[in-house]
Design a protein around this motif. Structure first.
Motif, PDB file in Angstrom:
ATOM      1  N   PRO A 266       0.834  -1.212   0.000  1.00  0.00           N
ATOM      2  CA  PRO A 266       0.000   0.000   0.000  1.00  0.00           C
ATOM      3  C   PRO A 266       0.866   1.258   0.000  1.00  0.00           C
ATOM      4  O   PRO A 266       1.879   1.332   0.712  1.00  0.00           O
ATOM      5  CB  PRO A 266      -0.802  -0.120   1.298  1.00  0.00           C
ATOM      6  CG  PRO A 266      -0.801  -1.578   1.610  1.00  0.00           C
ATOM      7  CD  PRO A 266       0.531  -2.094   1.153  1.00  0.00           C
ATOM      8  N   VAL A 267       0.473   2.251  -0.790  1.00  0.00           N
ATOM      9  CA  VAL A 267       1.230   3.484  -0.873  1.00  0.00           C
ATOM     10  C   VAL A 267       0.294   4.600  -1.329  1.00  0.00           C
ATOM     11  O   VAL A 267      -0.660   4.358  -2.067  1.00  0.00           O
ATOM     12  CB  VAL A 267       2.428   3.342  -1.845  1.00  0.00           C
ATOM     13  CG1 VAL A 267       1.942   3.120  -3.279  1.00  0.00           C
ATOM     14  CG2 VAL A 267       3.342   4.558  -1.773  1.00  0.00           C
ATOM     15  N   ALA A 268       0.571   5.813  -0.866  1.00  0.00           N
ATOM     16  CA  ALA A 268      -0.162   6.999  -1.301  1.00  0.00           C
ATOM     17  C   ALA A 268       0.824   8.147  -1.439  1.00  0.00           C
ATOM     18  O   ALA A 268       1.602   8.427  -0.516  1.00  0.00           O
ATOM     19  CB  ALA A 268      -1.256   7.355  -0.308  1.00  0.00           C
ATOM     20  N   ILE A 269       0.806   8.822  -2.608  1.00  0.00           N
ATOM     21  CA  ILE A 269       1.751   9.904  -2.887  1.00  0.00           C
ATOM     22  C   ILE A 269       0.979  11.057  -3.523  1.00  0.00           C
ATOM     23  O   ILE A 269       0.300  10.881  -4.543  1.00  0.00           O
ATOM     24  CB  ILE A 269       2.876   9.438  -3.834  1.00  0.00           C
ATOM     25  CG1 ILE A 269       3.595   8.197  -3.286  1.00  0.00           C
ATOM     26  CG2 ILE A 269       3.872  10.564  -4.062  1.00  0.00           C
ATOM     27  CD1 ILE A 269       4.597   7.603  -4.250  1.00  0.00           C
ATOM     28  N   TRP A 274       6.193  11.524 -12.574  1.00  0.00           N
ATOM     29  CA  TRP A 274       6.958  10.329 -12.986  1.00  0.00           C
ATOM     30  C   TRP A 274       7.678  10.673 -14.288  1.00  0.00           C
ATOM     31  O   TRP A 274       7.050  10.919 -15.310  1.00  0.00           O
ATOM     32  CB  TRP A 274       5.974   9.182 -13.204  1.00  0.00           C
ATOM     33  CG  TRP A 274       6.588   7.810 -13.226  1.00  0.00           C
ATOM     34  CD1 TRP A 274       7.613   7.378 -14.010  1.00  0.00           C
ATOM     35  CD2 TRP A 274       6.192   6.681 -12.444  1.00  0.00           C
ATOM     36  NE1 TRP A 274       7.882   6.068 -13.779  1.00  0.00           N
ATOM     37  CE2 TRP A 274       7.027   5.611 -12.821  1.00  0.00           C
ATOM     38  CE3 TRP A 274       5.205   6.481 -11.474  1.00  0.00           C
ATOM     39  CZ2 TRP A 274       6.902   4.340 -12.244  1.00  0.00           C
ATOM     40  CZ3 TRP A 274       5.087   5.226 -10.916  1.00  0.00           C
ATOM     41  CH2 TRP A 274       5.933   4.161 -11.290  1.00  0.00           C
ATOM     42  N   ARG A 275       8.996  10.729 -14.233  1.00  0.00           N
ATOM     43  CA  ARG A 275       9.784  11.160 -15.393  1.00  0.00           C
ATOM     44  C   ARG A 275      10.470   9.967 -16.064  1.00  0.00           C
ATOM     45  O   ARG A 275      11.091   9.137 -15.385  1.00  0.00           O
ATOM     46  CB  ARG A 275      10.837  12.188 -14.967  1.00  0.00           C
ATOM     47  CG  ARG A 275      10.258  13.563 -14.683  1.00  0.00           C
ATOM     48  CD  ARG A 275      11.280  14.483 -14.034  1.00  0.00           C
ATOM     49  NE  ARG A 275      10.809  15.854 -14.001  1.00  0.00           N
ATOM     50  CZ  ARG A 275       9.936  16.329 -13.095  1.00  0.00           C
ATOM     51  NH1 ARG A 275       9.438  15.523 -12.165  1.00  0.00           N
ATOM     52  NH2 ARG A 275       9.560  17.593 -13.136  1.00  0.00           N
ATOM     53  N   GLY A 521       7.937  18.127  -6.184  1.00  0.00           N
ATOM     54  CA  GLY A 521       9.195  18.627  -6.723  1.00  0.00           C
ATOM     55  C   GLY A 521      10.427  18.036  -6.083  1.00  0.00           C
ATOM     56  O   GLY A 521      11.549  18.353  -6.498  1.00  0.00           O
ATOM     57  N   ILE A 522      10.282  17.183  -5.076  1.00  0.00           N
ATOM     58  CA  ILE A 522      11.429  16.574  -4.384  1.00  0.00           C
ATOM     59  C   ILE A 522      11.583  15.127  -4.852  1.00  0.00           C
ATOM     60  O   ILE A 522      10.621  14.356  -4.825  1.00  0.00           O
ATOM     61  CB  ILE A 522      11.246  16.625  -2.859  1.00  0.00           C
ATOM     62  CG1 ILE A 522      11.124  18.079  -2.400  1.00  0.00           C
ATOM     63  CG2 ILE A 522      12.412  15.943  -2.155  1.00  0.00           C
ATOM     64  CD1 ILE A 522      10.791  18.230  -0.932  1.00  0.00           C
ATOM     65  N   LYS A 523      12.783  14.769  -5.265  1.00  0.00           N
ATOM     66  CA  LYS A 523      13.035  13.426  -5.764  1.00  0.00           C
ATOM     67  C   LYS A 523      12.850  12.408  -4.644  1.00  0.00           C
ATOM     68  O   LYS A 523      13.336  12.592  -3.525  1.00  0.00           O
ATOM     69  CB  LYS A 523      14.448  13.320  -6.343  1.00  0.00           C
ATOM     70  CG  LYS A 523      14.727  12.015  -7.073  1.00  0.00           C
ATOM     71  CD  LYS A 523      16.089  12.057  -7.759  1.00  0.00           C
ATOM     72  CE  LYS A 523      16.361  10.777  -8.530  1.00  0.00           C
ATOM     73  NZ  LYS A 523      17.662  10.803  -9.234  1.00  0.00           N
ATOM     74  N   ILE A 524      12.155  11.324  -4.944  1.00  0.00           N
ATOM     75  CA  ILE A 524      11.915  10.257  -3.965  1.00  0.00           C
ATOM     76  C   ILE A 524      13.018   9.218  -4.098  1.00  0.00           C
ATOM     77  O   ILE A 524      13.235   8.665  -5.188  1.00  0.00           O
ATOM     78  CB  ILE A 524      10.538   9.601  -4.201  1.00  0.00           C
ATOM     79  CG1 ILE A 524       9.430  10.654  -4.128  1.00  0.00           C
ATOM     80  CG2 ILE A 524      10.287   8.490  -3.200  1.00  0.00           C
ATOM     81  CD1 ILE A 524       8.059  10.102  -4.480  1.00  0.00           C
ATOM     82  N   ASP A 525      13.731   8.960  -3.009  1.00  0.00           N
ATOM     83  CA  ASP A 525      14.836   7.997  -3.092  1.00  0.00           C
ATOM     84  C   ASP A 525      14.316   6.568  -3.040  1.00  0.00           C
ATOM     85  O   ASP A 525      13.173   6.295  -2.652  1.00  0.00           O
ATOM     86  CB  ASP A 525      15.863   8.241  -1.980  1.00  0.00           C
ATOM     87  CG  ASP A 525      15.259   8.143  -0.585  1.00  0.00           C
ATOM     88  OD1 ASP A 525      14.519   7.179  -0.317  1.00  0.00           O
ATOM     89  OD2 ASP A 525      15.537   9.035   0.243  1.00  0.00           O
ATOM     90  N   LYS A 526      15.178   5.626  -3.456  1.00  0.00           N
ATOM     91  CA  LYS A 526      14.788   4.223  -3.572  1.00  0.00           C
ATOM     92  C   LYS A 526      14.418   3.617  -2.220  1.00  0.00           C
ATOM     93  O   LYS A 526      13.598   2.701  -2.148  1.00  0.00           O
ATOM     94  CB  LYS A 526      15.925   3.420  -4.203  1.00  0.00           C
ATOM     95  CG  LYS A 526      16.214   3.783  -5.647  1.00  0.00           C
ATOM     96  CD  LYS A 526      17.349   2.944  -6.202  1.00  0.00           C
ATOM     97  CE  LYS A 526      17.645   3.304  -7.647  1.00  0.00           C
ATOM     98  NZ  LYS A 526      18.761   2.499  -8.197  1.00  0.00           N
ATOM     99  N   ILE A 531      10.705   2.529  -7.709  1.00  0.00           N
ATOM    100  CA  ILE A 531       9.880   2.380  -8.911  1.00  0.00           C
ATOM    101  C   ILE A 531       9.575   0.909  -9.153  1.00  0.00           C
ATOM    102  O   ILE A 531       8.467   0.540  -9.553  1.00  0.00           O
ATOM    103  CB  ILE A 531      10.589   3.005 -10.131  1.00  0.00           C
ATOM    104  CG1 ILE A 531      10.581   4.535 -10.017  1.00  0.00           C
ATOM    105  CG2 ILE A 531       9.938   2.565 -11.438  1.00  0.00           C
ATOM    106  CD1 ILE A 531      11.296   5.248 -11.126  1.00  0.00           C
ATOM    107  N   GLY A 532      10.541   0.047  -8.876  1.00  0.00           N
ATOM    108  CA  GLY A 532      10.333  -1.376  -9.049  1.00  0.00           C
ATOM    109  C   GLY A 532       9.262  -1.952  -8.142  1.00  0.00           C
ATOM    110  O   GLY A 532       8.662  -2.987  -8.459  1.00  0.00           O
ATOM    111  N   ASP A 533       8.996  -1.276  -7.004  1.00  0.00           N
ATOM    112  CA  ASP A 533       7.930  -1.724  -6.101  1.00  0.00           C
ATOM    113  C   ASP A 533       6.558  -1.201  -6.527  1.00  0.00           C
ATOM    114  O   ASP A 533       5.533  -1.684  -6.053  1.00  0.00           O
ATOM    115  CB  ASP A 533       8.224  -1.247  -4.672  1.00  0.00           C
ATOM    116  CG  ASP A 533       9.445  -1.928  -4.077  1.00  0.00           C
ATOM    117  OD1 ASP A 533       9.795  -3.035  -4.550  1.00  0.00           O
ATOM    118  OD2 ASP A 533      10.054  -1.348  -3.156  1.00  0.00           O
ATOM    119  N   LEU A 534       6.571  -0.194  -7.415  1.00  0.00           N
ATOM    120  CA  LEU A 534       5.311   0.416  -7.832  1.00  0.00           C
ATOM    121  C   LEU A 534       4.775  -0.143  -9.141  1.00  0.00           C
ATOM    122  O   LEU A 534       3.568  -0.129  -9.377  1.00  0.00           O
ATOM    123  CB  LEU A 534       5.486   1.923  -7.990  1.00  0.00           C
ATOM    124  CG  LEU A 534       5.763   2.743  -6.733  1.00  0.00           C
ATOM    125  CD1 LEU A 534       5.974   4.212  -7.112  1.00  0.00           C
ATOM    126  CD2 LEU A 534       4.633   2.605  -5.731  1.00  0.00           C
TER     127      LEU A 534
END
Length: 554
Positions: A266-269, A274-275, A521-526, A531-534
């Protein structure tokens, strides 16, 4: 630079041939040697119809690799021997002309001069035909088995391991330019003129391919097998002296990259962006069109790199999307024609590039003692920048063997272990170059499955791939593959992808990450959200047509 018109499909597949080595055009036919079977073949290039000319002497031709025809005489090489046959009698009974100490590969005859190639000696041997005596020799430009033809004042060579055709000055043996072939293992070459006098270079190829064979006695009822593959295909090329490169056989390729949202947890952002980098415009790659897949995107440009931006105001793990881009690309093989002598008086690297491309900004372990020592050893006392890069490449090839793991280690660990993936080869190359003041950067991200005969079929790459570009002041960015030329333990190593890329490389992600996500605007770190989890990514290529460069000029 290039033509927008696809070429006609002109691949020649001789019937019953298994391994063509050496070929010539003679009396409107292709004459070629099938080395495996000992056949001297006469091939109709328009129909593929094939005749065995030496029906009674095939055993004498088994293992032959070179072929030439001049003055009603057929010449061929076999092992350490040069033979000739009269075309007037047409009995194809070989007569010994010359025996040398060392295996010979290719032969070309022009007037009173005979040219022989020898992989074992690493030379092109030049002999007087009338006296059967040596005149001189030139050093071979590649390391593989080389076949040869002569055209006017030029020597032309194929090289099986280099995947390259070389054009040499006939008087000096110096390389004028070289081009990559679209297929592996080129084994022969010949020029042919059409009714209008236009010349086309044809190249023969011989290798093996994997296929699934039906087997009723096996369980399951099929098995993996190998079979010989040989064919002849035109090599189209364009050499630009002004730009210091040569292009060869291009292809119109459709490439698509998309993400399928499929979160593991589960995740919410909020305000998720997404670039995904788009293909780059380079000397060998042009974008004809780009369109969105699934969802629209906006576009931004960073350091000249185009990036697709997909925006989600309220993203959560219950949503399902497919989104990405599809691009129609014009891609070519390229080989830059720059020599060490051209780099003796190059400008200094600018302060901007020093700051940007000499730093450890990608976990390269450049401050570790093992990497510092390796950087010194790799170049020794060499001061020429091009030779330094070449020495660093060979040092990395000497120290690493190819192997894939679930994650990428830093260069110090990879060097200690002695095994690395393309990413670990690349990391070590970047670290050693930057410590020696050579600006470099990562390029990638995928390679199209490399069989351009498979047209209009969906092709999926098995894995991603990265390689390097190094900056040569006064010339610009030059490509260098990370590991594919590491073919033999201890070398010698081919140089086909040193300052060269084949048509199947898809260039993108220059000076930026290929794909990343931000929130507000802030990069989300691994470590926070990967990304592989999403999502699951889907990469597909389709080869649409072959393209021909401008008419070649030497």
């Amino acid at each position: 630079m290039t033509s927008n018109k696809p070429t006609a499909v002109t691949t020649i597949r001789p019937i019953a041939a298994s391994s063509i080595y050496g070929m010539v055009f003679h009396e409107d036919f292709i004459w070629a040697i099938d080395s495996n079977n000992g056949y001297l073949l006469q091939i109709d290039p328009a129909t593929d119809n094939t005749t065995i000319l030496n029906s009674r002497t095939c055993l004498d031709f088994i293992g032959a690799t070179g072929l030439a025809i001049t003055d009603d005489i057929l010449w061929f090489t076999n092992g350490e021997y040069v033979y000739c046959c009269s075309l007037i009698t047409k009995d194809f009974e070989p007569q010994l002309f010359l025996h040398l100490d060392g295996e010979l590969n290719g032969i070309a005859v022009s007037g009173s001069t005979i040219y022989l190639t020898s992989q074992r000696q690493g030379k092109i041997l030049v002999y007087d035909r009338n006296r059967a005596s040596k005149i001189t020799h030139f050093y071979a430009p590649g390391i593989g088995l080389e076949n040869i033809t002569v055209k006017s004042e030029e020597i032309w060579l194929t090289d099986t391991l280099e995947q390259t055709v070389y054009c040499l000055d006939r008087a000096t043996g110096e390389t004028i330019f070289s081009v990559l072939t679209p297929f592996v293992s080129p084994t022969g070459l010949a020029f042919n003129s059409d009714d209008e006098g236009k010349e086309t270079l044809y190249v023969a190829y011989a290798d093996r391919e994997v296929y699934i064979r039906d087997n009723p006695n096996a369980e399951p009822n099929y098995e993996l097998q190998y079979r010989d593959r040989t064919f002849i295909h035109p090599l189209y090329f364009h050499y630009s002296r002004q730009h210091n490169y040569a292009l060869s056989n291009g292809y119109l390729v459709e490439m698509s990259y998309s993400e399928e949202i499929s979160p593991l947890d589960p995740v919410a952002i909020d305000n998720l962006e997404w670039r995904i980098a788009l293909p780059a415009e380079t000397d060998r790659q042009k974008i004809r069109s780009v369109q969105a897949i699934g969802l629209p995107f906006t576009e931004e440009v960073k350091e000249g790199q185009r990036i697709a931006v997909f925006k989600f105001d309220k993203f959560n793990s219950e949503q399902r999307y497919i989104f990405g881009w599809k691009a129609i690309l014009e891609v070519w093989s390229i080989k830059y024609q720059i020599k060490p002598d051209d780099c003796e008086k190059i400008p200094q690297l600018s302060p901007e590039y020093q700051q940007k491309y000499l730093q450890d900004n990608d976990n390269l372990a450049m401050d570790t003692e093992i990497i510092k020592q390796a950087a010194k050893i790799a170049i020794g006392s060499e001061t020429n920048l091009l030779r330094q890069v070449y020495s660093i490449r060979n040092y990395v090839y000497d120290k690493l063997a190819y192997g894939i793991k679930p994650h990428i280690d830093t260069p110090d660990i990879a060097l200690k272990r002695g095994i690395g993936s393309c990413g670990e080869y690349l990391g070590l190359l970047l670290a050693l170059c930057r410590l020696n003041g050579i600006a470099c950067r990562t390029v990638g991200r995928y390679k199209c499955p490399g069989d351009p005969l498979k047209r209009n079929l969906p092709l999926q790459p098995d894995y991603n791939h990265v390689w390097m570009e190094f900056y040569l002041p006064g010339y610009g960015w030059l490509p260098m593959e990370s590991n594919p030329d590491d073919l033999f333990e201890g070398g010698p190593y081919p140089t086909r992808f040193f300052m060269g890329l084949s048509w199947y490389h898809a260039e993108m992600a220059k000076d930026t990450s290929f794909e990343f996500i931000t929130s507000g605007g802030i990069k989300i770190d691994k470590e926070t959200v990967s990304i592989g989890d999403l999502s699951l990514n889907h990469i597909r290529f389709m080869i649409l047509a072959e393209l021909q460069p401008e008419e070649s000029s030497n």
